[in-house]
Each structure stands twice: as structure tokens, then as C-alpha cells.
Design an enzyme around this catalytic site. Structure first.
Site, PDB file in Angstrom:
ATOM      1  N   HIS A 233       1.011  -1.340  -0.178  1.00  8.85           N
ATOM      2  CA  HIS A 233       0.030   0.158  -0.073  1.00  8.85           C
ATOM      3  C   HIS A 233       0.892   1.145  -0.106  1.00  8.85           C
ATOM      4  O   HIS A 233       2.014   1.090   0.528  1.00  8.85           O
ATOM      5  CB  HIS A 233      -0.843  -0.002   1.427  1.00  8.85           C
TER       6      HIS A 233
ATOM      7  N   ASP B  48       3.372  -4.364   8.003  1.00  8.24           N
ATOM      8  CA  ASP B  48       1.944  -3.513   7.952  1.00  8.24           C
ATOM      9  C   ASP B  48       0.849  -4.467   8.290  1.00  8.24           C
ATOM     10  O   ASP B  48       0.447  -5.311   7.391  1.00  8.24           O
ATOM     11  CB  ASP B  48       1.759  -2.805   6.443  1.00  8.24           C
TER      12      ASP B  48
ATOM     13  N   GLN C 207      -4.291  -5.192   7.316  1.00  7.85           N
ATOM     14  CA  GLN C 207      -5.393  -6.199   6.749  1.00  7.85           C
ATOM     15  C   GLN C 207      -5.505  -7.508   7.134  1.00  7.85           C
ATOM     16  O   GLN C 207      -6.211  -8.338   7.012  1.00  7.85           O
ATOM     17  CB  GLN C 207      -5.011  -6.419   4.965  1.00  7.85           C
TER      18      GLN C 207
HETATM   19  N1  PMP Z   1      -1.882  -0.497   4.667  1.00  9.76           N
HETATM   20  C1  PMP Z   1      -2.749  -1.241   4.036  1.00  9.76           C
HETATM   21  C2  PMP Z   1      -2.501  -2.642   3.604  1.00  9.76           C
HETATM   22  C3  PMP Z   1      -4.098  -0.661   3.916  1.00  9.76           C
HETATM   23  O1  PMP Z   1      -4.891  -1.568   3.498  1.00  9.76           O
HETATM   24  C4  PMP Z   1      -4.367   0.634   4.437  1.00  9.76           C
HETATM   25  C5  PMP Z   1      -5.907   1.153   4.353  1.00  9.76           C
HETATM   26  N2  PMP Z   1      -6.337   0.797   3.127  1.00  9.76           N
HETATM   27  C6  PMP Z   1      -3.375   1.259   5.132  1.00  9.76           C
HETATM   28  C7  PMP Z   1      -1.932   0.723   5.183  1.00  9.76           C
HETATM   29  C8  PMP Z   1      -3.437   2.609   5.458  1.00  9.76           C
HETATM   30  O2  PMP Z   1      -4.395   2.447   6.658  1.00  9.76           O
HETATM   31  P1  PMP Z   1      -4.866   4.157   7.396  1.00  9.76           P
HETATM   32  O3  PMP Z   1      -5.221   4.708   6.012  1.00  9.76           O
HETATM   33  O4  PMP Z   1      -6.069   3.552   8.257  1.00  9.76           O
HETATM   34  O5  PMP Z   1      -3.763   4.699   7.904  1.00  9.76           O
END
Ligand code: PMP
Length: 414
Positions: A131, A208, A211
Site C-alpha cells: 500500500h 503492515d 489487513q
Molecule cells: N496498509 C494497508 C495494507 C491498507 O489496506 C491500508 C488502508 N487501506 C493502509 C495501510 C493505511 O491505513 P490507514 O489509512 O488507516 O492509515
């Protein structure tokens, strides 16, 4: 489904659905079918009530008031840290820093841990399936220090090539950052093996877990990484909450990220000393009510059992995948052997945005877009995909109706 999951009794969605009031509503005159839980999860009554009760009965600031409400607020906020420490399998509550979400948590590590350690010629290792929240903070750290990013490749089916990842763990790598579960492909990475390989090479690892935390049992100790980050709103909690778990020695060595109230021991104009971790990293008034809600979310998920949630969602994933594979011209992105309940797809001759818009008119909420993963979209040579992401509160009937809606929309768009 593996043998362990097979032996677990799945949750009865009809028993848990009443816990989520939003699931009872209609959209465009049709019953809502919410298939966007990877974007944000729906909130159970346990969370809604805990936040409501806190605001009605105990609202006060934390850590500074000696009055009754202040003590109640502090104990609710710090109580959430205890619950999250247990949920994540941490050794100690002080290893958990409360953040506004994963994005904040990764930026904290990038600024306070990585940046002071990076020099020109150094690298940070990420993977092709990250991400943007697990790419851009490292790019910012690299830009400021002369370091660069290295990218571990994936296969066409969306699995990390573990041997290549390990080959890339050379002495220039100062940190490896990788996702536990891909938000686009659903791939569950072998995080224990990856963290072990990093450790063997003396390279700190950050995972991370955005998910992963909502969908499978967590144990940061057993994984053996250095940093693990989660975001509350994807795991039944409110937005604006997240956790950075880190080994204590890292938190002790890292300088503060934000300065201000609550993160200090003594302030004077000749110099300031800081509070011990985790408070050193929690400057200013935190999202108190949010963490009360996240504490309640963790209690709720634990009462269902993360292993049962995982088994329930896996059975739904298999059911949905088999049904979608029958749709002519539908291509699924992400066919890993170990997958969470995320299905990204495209249908020949249709745009994913048109598809998602038309599905919405049928009451079906799916996401369309690049899913904050441009490099992954580039890998597959597509600008965007549609994505259905399932949770334990979804039913097989909803999936049947989703597939029927796709067939209908496909006919209209063809
Ligand atoms: N990493 C992953 C794999 C995600 O799916 C997300 C949210 N879509 C994030 C990071 C970012 O999370 P947040 O926007 O809640 O900080």
C-alpha cells in the site's frame, strides 16, 4: 482450507449480523450488501455503545486530571492499551504506541527510526504489493538521506517470491517493510519466515498488519518482527485509531516524532527531557473516545474468536471465488495459495468504476480504483480494479445476490 481451519466451527452470520446496525439498512431501495470491509469495517453495537457511554458518563482528558472523570477517562484509555497488547501478543503494554492509524505509525518509524540511521548507499526493502502507506514514508526518508528503495518481486498469481526477498537482504538494507496481508490481492505473506530471515541478516523488519489484524489471530512475539502496525477502523473500531507495536529497545532509542504536551518529563528553555515510551510518542490530547471504542472492538472480536473469524471468512472466500469464476470474462487478481477474503477483479469490456457504480444501484458496495497501490496496478498493467472484500458478517446469500448483480450489470455494460 487447511486442516486446522476445517476443524473450527464457522460463525453463524445470522447470529452476528444484528450486532451491526448498518447492515439492516437499504441503499437505493435495495438491502445493503457491504463488500468493502478492507476499505473500512462496519462497527458493532458494542463499540457504538462503549463510545456513547464514555461520552455521556466519563468524558474528560487523560493523564492530567485528578478528578473522578479524569481518572475514569485515563483508566479507559490505558485499559485499551492492555487489551490491544493482549490482542497483538505483545510482551508488555509499553510496547504499544497509540497512533491515528497505520499511516501515522509507519511515518513515525520512518522519521524516528529509519531516517537517523540512513546514509547514502543504504536501502530500504519493500515489496511490489505494498500500500502507498508502506512506500511513500520510506521514499521521503530516502529523499532526505540519499538512501534508495529496493523492491522484492511477486509472481503473476500475487505471491511474494520469498527466495528473491531473501537474496535482497544484503548489508545495504537498513530496514525491510512488508505487508502481512495484501489489501488488493488478499495474499497472506509468510511473515514469520520473512521476519526470521531479516533477523538472521541483522535487518530490522516492519510489518503492515492493517489487513491482517481484522481477520486472523495475531502474535507479534511469535512472528519475531521489530515493528508491527495496525489501523483501528478496519478491525471494527473507529477511524483515527491505530497502534505501532515495537520492540522496547527501539522505542527507547528513537527520538520523539511530535513534540508537545504529555510526551515530556520536564520542559525548560534550556532543554527538555522526555517521558518514557510509549508516552514519548503520544504528544497532545489523544483520540481518547476512539481508543475506548477500539478497546471495545478488540473485546468484541476476541469474544467471537479470531480463529473462528478466519475460518468463517475463508469459507466465504472459497464460496465467492468459485461463484465469480463462473462469470464469463471475469479475471481475478490474486490467486495466492494463502489468501484472505479479498477479491480484486475486472470484467472484459467493462470499466471497474462503471461496474462499481452500477453495483451500488443494486445495493452492493464494492470498491473500485487503484487501492492506494499504484506499483501493483503497474505490475498487472491495469489502472484500477473492482474489489469485493468480505467479512464474517457477510453471508452466502449476499454473495449469490452480488454475483447475480454482476451478471445483470455485465449484460447492461456489454
Ligand atoms: N496498509 C494497508 C495494507 C491498507 O489496506 C491500508 C488502508 N487501506 C493502509 C495501510 C493505511 O491505513 P490507514 O489509512 O488507516 O492509515
Amino acid at each position: 482450507m487447511n486442516a486446522k481451519m476445517n476443524s473450527i466451527q464457522p460463525l453463524d452470520p445470522q447470529a452476528v449480523r444484528p450486532d451491526f446496525p448498518v447492515l439492516a439498512r437499504q441503499v437505493h431501495g435495495k438491502p445493503l450488501i457491504y463488500l468493502d470491509s478492507a476499505n473500512t469495517g462496519q462497527k458493532p453495537l458494542a463499540v457504538i455503545h462503549a463510545m456513547d457511554r464514555f461520552l455521556r458518563e466519563s468524558n474528560a482528558n487523560v493523564a492530567r486530571a485528578v478528578h473522578q472523570l479524569g481518572e475514569e477517562a485515563t483508566s479507559a484509555y490505558e485499559g485499551a492499551r492492555d487489551k490491544l497488547a493482549e490482542f497483538m501478543g505483545a510482551n508488555h503494554r509499553d510496547e504499544l504506541v497509540f497512533t491515528s492509524g497505520t499511516t501515522h505509525a509507519i511515518n513515525l518509524v520512518a522519521y524516528s527510526f529509519a531516517m537517523p540511521r540512513l546514509e547514502p548507499g543504504d536501502t530500504i526493502l519493500v515489496t511490489q504489493m505494498e500500500h502507498h502507506a508502506n512506500i511513500v514514508p520510506w521514499q521521503l526518508a530516502c529523499e532526505r538521506t540519499g538512501a534508495t528503495l529496493k523492491v522484492a518481486p511477486i509472481t503473476e498469481s500475487g505471491e511474494l517470491i520469498v527466495d528473491k526477498f531473501i537474496d535482497l537482504l544484503t548489508p545495504d538494507v537498513k530496514l525491510a517493510a512488508f505487508t502481512h496481508v495484501s489489501n488488493v490481492l488478499g495474499t497472506i505473506n509468510p511473515v514469520r519466515a520473512l521476519a526470521r530471515a531479516c533477523r538472521k541478516h541483522g535487518i530490522p523488519s516492519l510489518i503492515d498488519g492493517s489487513q491482517a489484524a481484522p481477520h486472523l489471530p495475531l502474535d507479534v512475539k511469535a512472528i519475531g518482527c521489530d515493528f508491527y502496525v495496525i489501523t483501528g477502523h478496519k478491525m471494527a473500531g473507529p477511524t483515527g485509531t491505530g497502534v505501532l507495536w515495537a520492540r522496547k529497545e527501539h522505542l527507547q532509542s528513537m527520538p520523539p516524532f511530535f513534540g508537545g504536551g504529555d510526551m515530556i518529563r520536564k520542559v525548560s528553555f534550556s532543554g527538555t527531557t522526555y517521558a518514557d515510551p510509549p508516552h514519548k510518542f503520544e504528544a497532545g490530547t489523544p483520540n481518547i473516545c476512539g481508543f475506548v471504542g477500539l478497546g471495545a472492538a478488540v473485546d468484541y472480536l476476541s469474544s467471537l474468536g479470531m480463529a473462528r473469524i478466519e475460518a468463517t471468512e475463508h469459507a466465504l472466500l472459497e464460496y465467492a471465488t468459485a461463484a465469480l469464476q463462473q462469470v464469463p470474462g471475469l479475471r481475478i487478481f490474486g490467486q495466492a495459495a494463502h489468501k484472505a477474503a479479498v477479491i480484486s477483479f475486472l470484467i472484459d469490456g467493462t470499466q471497474s468504476h462503471d461496474l462499481a457504480t452500477m453495483l451500488d444501484l443494486q445495493g452492493v458496495a464494492v470498491r473500485s480504483g487503484h487501492h492506494c497501490a499504484h506499483p501493483l496496478m503497474d505490475f498487472y498493467g491495469v489502472p484500477a480494479t473492482a474489489r469485493a472484500s468480505l467479512a464474517f458478517y457477510n453471508t452466502r446469500e449476499e454473495i449469490d445476490r452480488f454475483v447475480e448483480a454482476i451478471e445483470k450489470v455485465r449484460g447492461m455494460l456489454a
